[in-house]
Design a protein around this motif. Structure first.
Motif, PDB file in Angstrom:
ATOM      1  N   GLN A  55       0.852  -1.187   0.000  1.00 41.12           N
ATOM      2  CA  GLN A  55       0.000   0.000   0.000  1.00 41.12           C
ATOM      3  C   GLN A  55       0.888   1.237   0.000  1.00 41.12           C
ATOM      4  OE1 GLN A  55      -3.361  -0.341   2.619  1.00 41.12           O
ATOM      5  NE2 GLN A  55      -3.574   1.862   2.869  1.00 41.12           N
ATOM      6  N   ASN A  56       0.480   2.255  -0.759  1.00 40.27           N
ATOM      7  CA  ASN A  56       1.216   3.509  -0.874  1.00 40.27           C
ATOM      8  C   ASN A  56       0.298   4.649  -0.430  1.00 40.27           C
ATOM      9  OD1 ASN A  56       3.073   5.480  -1.570  1.00 40.27           O
ATOM     10  ND2 ASN A  56       2.468   5.523  -3.719  1.00 40.27           N
ATOM     11  N   ASN A  57       0.682   5.367   0.628  1.00 38.92           N
ATOM     12  CA  ASN A  57      -0.144   6.431   1.181  1.00 38.92           C
ATOM     13  C   ASN A  57       0.579   7.776   1.119  1.00 38.92           C
ATOM     14  OD1 ASN A  57      -2.014   4.426   1.946  1.00 38.92           O
ATOM     15  ND2 ASN A  57      -0.916   4.087   3.854  1.00 38.92           N
ATOM     16  N   ILE A  58      -0.184   8.864   1.039  1.00 38.17           N
ATOM     17  CA  ILE A  58       0.370  10.213   1.031  1.00 38.17           C
ATOM     18  C   ILE A  58      -0.311  11.032   2.120  1.00 38.17           C
ATOM     19  CG2 ILE A  58       0.687  12.338  -0.296  1.00 38.17           C
ATOM     20  CD1 ILE A  58       0.609  10.654  -2.837  1.00 38.17           C
ATOM     21  N   SER A  59       0.497  11.727   2.914  1.00 37.40           N
ATOM     22  CA  SER A  59      -0.031  12.628   3.940  1.00 37.40           C
ATOM     23  C   SER A  59       0.305  14.060   3.519  1.00 37.40           C
ATOM     24  CB  SER A  59       0.593  12.312   5.298  1.00 37.40           C
ATOM     25  OG  SER A  59       0.153  13.236   6.269  1.00 37.40           O
ATOM     26  N   PHE A  60      -0.722  14.860   3.266  1.00 33.55           N
ATOM     27  CA  PHE A  60      -0.531  16.260   2.881  1.00 33.55           C
ATOM     28  C   PHE A  60      -0.870  17.140   4.069  1.00 33.55           C
ATOM     29  CE2 PHE A  60      -2.218  20.334   1.414  1.00 33.55           C
ATOM     30  CZ  PHE A  60      -1.116  20.807   0.709  1.00 33.55           C
ATOM     31  N   VAL A  79       9.250   5.685   4.661  1.00 33.64           N
ATOM     32  CA  VAL A  79       8.726   7.046   4.584  1.00 33.64           C
ATOM     33  C   VAL A  79       9.714   7.943   3.852  1.00 33.64           C
ATOM     34  CG1 VAL A  79       7.936   9.047   5.913  1.00 33.64           C
ATOM     35  CG2 VAL A  79       7.472   6.731   6.756  1.00 33.64           C
ATOM     36  N   SER A  80       9.195   8.745   2.936  1.00 34.60           N
ATOM     37  CA  SER A  80      10.018   9.720   2.234  1.00 34.60           C
ATOM     38  C   SER A  80       9.194  10.982   1.997  1.00 34.60           C
ATOM     39  CB  SER A  80      10.522   9.160   0.908  1.00 34.60           C
ATOM     40  OG  SER A  80       9.425   8.810   0.080  1.00 34.60           O
ATOM     41  N   VAL A  81       9.884  12.084   1.780  1.00 35.14           N
ATOM     42  CA  VAL A  81       9.231  13.371   1.592  1.00 35.14           C
ATOM     43  C   VAL A  81       9.041  13.643   0.101  1.00 35.14           C
ATOM     44  CG1 VAL A  81       9.458  15.862   1.922  1.00 35.14           C
ATOM     45  CG2 VAL A  81      10.107  14.284   3.753  1.00 35.14           C
ATOM     46  N   ALA A  82       7.862  14.147  -0.259  1.00 37.01           N
ATOM     47  CA  ALA A  82       7.599  14.546  -1.640  1.00 37.01           C
ATOM     48  C   ALA A  82       7.801  16.049  -1.815  1.00 37.01           C
ATOM     49  CB  ALA A  82       6.183  14.154  -2.048  1.00 37.01           C
ATOM     50  N   THR A  83       7.233  16.850  -0.899  1.00 38.05           N
ATOM     51  CA  THR A  83       7.406  18.298  -0.945  1.00 38.05           C
ATOM     52  C   THR A  83       7.593  18.813   0.475  1.00 38.05           C
ATOM     53  OG1 THR A  83       5.015  18.699  -0.784  1.00 38.05           O
ATOM     54  CG2 THR A  83       5.951  18.530  -2.997  1.00 38.05           C
ATOM     55  N   SER A 131       4.267  17.383   1.984  1.00 34.75           N
ATOM     56  CA  SER A 131       3.687  16.051   1.753  1.00 34.75           C
ATOM     57  C   SER A 131       4.757  14.995   1.989  1.00 34.75           C
ATOM     58  CB  SER A 131       3.160  15.918   0.322  1.00 34.75           C
ATOM     59  OG  SER A 131       2.135  16.847   0.064  1.00 34.75           O
ATOM     60  N   TYR A 132       4.372  13.923   2.651  1.00 38.25           N
ATOM     61  CA  TYR A 132       5.283  12.785   2.746  1.00 38.25           C
ATOM     62  C   TYR A 132       4.525  11.517   2.366  1.00 38.25           C
ATOM     63  CZ  TYR A 132       3.480  13.085   7.598  1.00 38.25           C
ATOM     64  OH  TYR A 132       2.696  13.214   8.715  1.00 38.25           O
ATOM     65  N   VAL A 133       5.287  10.591   1.846  1.00 37.93           N
ATOM     66  CA  VAL A 133       4.754   9.365   1.261  1.00 37.93           C
ATOM     67  C   VAL A 133       5.241   8.185   2.092  1.00 37.93           C
ATOM     68  CG1 VAL A 133       4.662   7.932  -0.821  1.00 37.93           C
ATOM     69  CG2 VAL A 133       4.858  10.428  -1.017  1.00 37.93           C
ATOM     70  N   TYR A 134       4.364   7.215   2.319  1.00 43.27           N
ATOM     71  CA  TYR A 134       4.849   6.020   3.012  1.00 43.27           C
ATOM     72  C   TYR A 134       4.267   4.752   2.397  1.00 43.27           C
ATOM     73  CZ  TYR A 134       0.673   7.142   5.903  1.00 43.27           C
ATOM     74  OH  TYR A 134      -0.585   7.469   6.363  1.00 43.27           O
ATOM     75  N   LEU A 135       5.165   3.786   2.279  1.00 43.98           N
ATOM     76  CA  LEU A 135       4.823   2.441   1.815  1.00 43.98           C
ATOM     77  C   LEU A 135       4.708   1.543   3.033  1.00 43.98           C
ATOM     78  CD1 LEU A 135       7.430   2.024  -1.077  1.00 43.98           C
ATOM     79  CD2 LEU A 135       5.084   2.848  -1.270  1.00 43.98           C
ATOM     80  N   VAL A 136       3.681   0.695   3.068  1.00 41.77           N
ATOM     81  CA  VAL A 136       3.496  -0.247   4.174  1.00 41.77           C
ATOM     82  C   VAL A 136       3.291  -1.649   3.608  1.00 41.77           C
ATOM     83  CG1 VAL A 136       2.566   1.472   5.768  1.00 41.77           C
ATOM     84  CG2 VAL A 136       1.012   0.221   4.262  1.00 41.77           C
TER      85      VAL A 136
END
Length: 472
Positions: A55-60, A79-83, A131-136
């Motif tokens: 699963q790939n989630n984005i937290s804005f 977890v990695s940062v997008a912006t 925004s940061y993105v996380y894969l679980v």
């Protein structure tokens, strides 16, 4: 946003076991930037676990100072940062000596972090529109159990860049417990099937006191019932040890026995293999010398299988299915001796009653005591040995059944010379019996190379008989 370009992909361990920060190459020019946020092959090469995200989630987050956490989740997370930029705080809430350990770092688009299950994470934004993105590696489930820590916990003493009184924080996160009141997250469990058999009982003793190991008898996990496989939340498990099997070698040659052998040793094993593959579990499966025809004087792990009878054929089929599971151990044994009815107990009983038995003398092998098989399985799992097939019996010179019977008689205080030998053909003449391999000696070099040394067979036999006498 400050982003450092042209970094080399590398990982750096942190103060929390299993938490690793990665520098991620970012390529940019006057138009913007690009990065490979997740590239399995390259990341495995620098040591990132192959945690199989699903699963790939984005937290804005709109505002500077938005703060979320501290949550420990029952899955691994990347977890990695997008912006923008974030300040991250991680607290180990797993059972064990590192409970309460804290690590903090600032992340931008050129950094990422791997967080193992049970390590709590929290993020505070350092810029607007972050925004940061996380894969679980597991899907959300209502059965999922989280562990939480208060953002203001005095023991963790996290140095928030923006004080919590000035940050955007939810009331729920402010209401989480302090560290002394946190119940640590238990590790993923090991499920032992066939827990009431000879090996199952030995595994109960080997793992006595380990609450992460769960034991299931036939009534508690029916291998033939599809609901057994669907009614569990497999995300809470890491390993299945399949100590269950249909082992009635002679009955397997009959029509009902043949159906039962294939149902338990092949079809059910296929279901277990599917579960293990889908949920990234380690599957430990017990095999047998009966997958060989016995023509070689010693059987290595690489020898092609060539079973003679239905039991061996059904076990070989199960082995083939298990070998397709990415994380598997096939533990091949011979002549198993543990709690319950077995050859050694039968011979000891005959010795005590003064019987003069005729015992097969042209089948040669080594005994495999269930206690040693259990310890071998523990060793493979504890040392993260390479996956694959391992032979496992006791050490020592190969013997025939008649020689072992004579040893039992002698150790039981009877005359070993009263045991006479008989060929397999003579013993089973006019009897409905399965064909048996005449040579069951298993090469032990591979498992010994992992650091496991099986006990000498005769010493193990002496201990077994002494323990049996003490429990009579």
């Amino acid at each position: 946003m400050r982003v450092e370009f042209q970094k080399k992909l590398v990982g750096e361990a942190t103060s929390i076991p299993g938490v690793v920060v990665y520098d991620v190459p970012v390529f940019g020019d006057n138009r913007g930037w690009f990065k490979e946020n997740w590239q399995r092959e390259k990341m495995l090469a620098v040591g990132l676990p192959d945690f199989c995200p699903v699963q790939n989630n984005i937290s804005f987050n709109d505002k500077l100072g938005t703060t979320r956490g501290i949550h420990a989740e029952p899955w691994d997370k990347y977890v990695s940062v997008a912006t923008g930029r974030i300040f991250g705080a991680w607290v180990d809430l797993r059972e064990g000596p590192s409970f309460g350990a804290v690590f903090t770092a600032e992340l931008d688009a050129s950094k990422a972090i791997f967080i193992p299950r049970g390590v709590a994470n929290s993020y505070q934004t350092l810029e607007d529109n972050t925004s940061y993105v996380y894969l679980v590696n597991d899907h959300w489930s209502p059965d999922a159990e989280y562990t939480f820590l208060n953002l203001a916990d005095e023991t963790a003493n996290i140095p928030w860049p923006i004080p919590l009184v000035e940050a955007e924080v939810s009331e729920k996160d402010l209401g989480h417990p302090r560290l002394p009141d946190v119940t640590p997250m238990a590790p993923r469990k090991t499920l032992v099937l066939g827990a009431d058999g000879q090996l199952g009982r030995a595994l109960r003793r080997a793992y006595d006191g380990d609450n992460s190991v769960e034991f299931a008898s036939r009534d508690e996990f029916d291998l033939l019932d599809p609901r057994s496989y669907s009614d569990r939340h497999w995300g809470n498990y890491r390993t299945i040890i399949n100590a269950a099997a249909y082992t009635a070698v002679d009955r397997a040659e009959s029509q009902p026995g043949r159906q039962a052998a294939w149902a338990i040793n092949s079809t059910a094993v296929g279901r277990l293999a599917r579960v293990a593959a889908q949920h990234h579990l380690t599957l430990v499966h017990i095999s047998t010398d009966y997958v060989f025809d016995g023509l070689n004087t010693e059987h290595s792990e690489e020898e092609p299988v060539s079973p003679l009878g239905v039991y061996g054929q059904s076990k070989a089929a199960g082995d083939a299915v298990v070998s397709t599971v990415p994380r598997h151990y096939i533990v091949r044994t011979s002549w198993v001796i543990g709690d319950g009815n077995n050859f050694v107990r039968t011979m000891a009983s005959l010795a005590g009653r003064g019987v003069r038995p005729a015992v097969v003398d042209d089948q040669v092998g080594r005994l495999s005591f269930a206690a040693d098989i259990a310890e071998g399985i523990r060793h493979l799992l504890a040392t993260d040995a390479a996956f694959g097939i391992y032979n496992l019996s006791n050490e020592g010179s190969p013997q025939s059944w008649a020689e072992i019977a004579a040893d039992v008689f002698e150790l039981s205080g009877a005359d070993r010379s009263v045991v006479s030998g008989v060929s397999t053909a003579e013993y089973f003449k006019d009897k409905a019996a399965a064909p048996r391999p005449l040579n069951s000696v298993l090469a032990l070099g591979k498992i010994k190379a992992t650091g496991f040394q099986p006990r000498d067979s005769k010493s193990a036999l002496m201990e077994y008989l002494s323990a049996s006498e003490a429990t009579v």
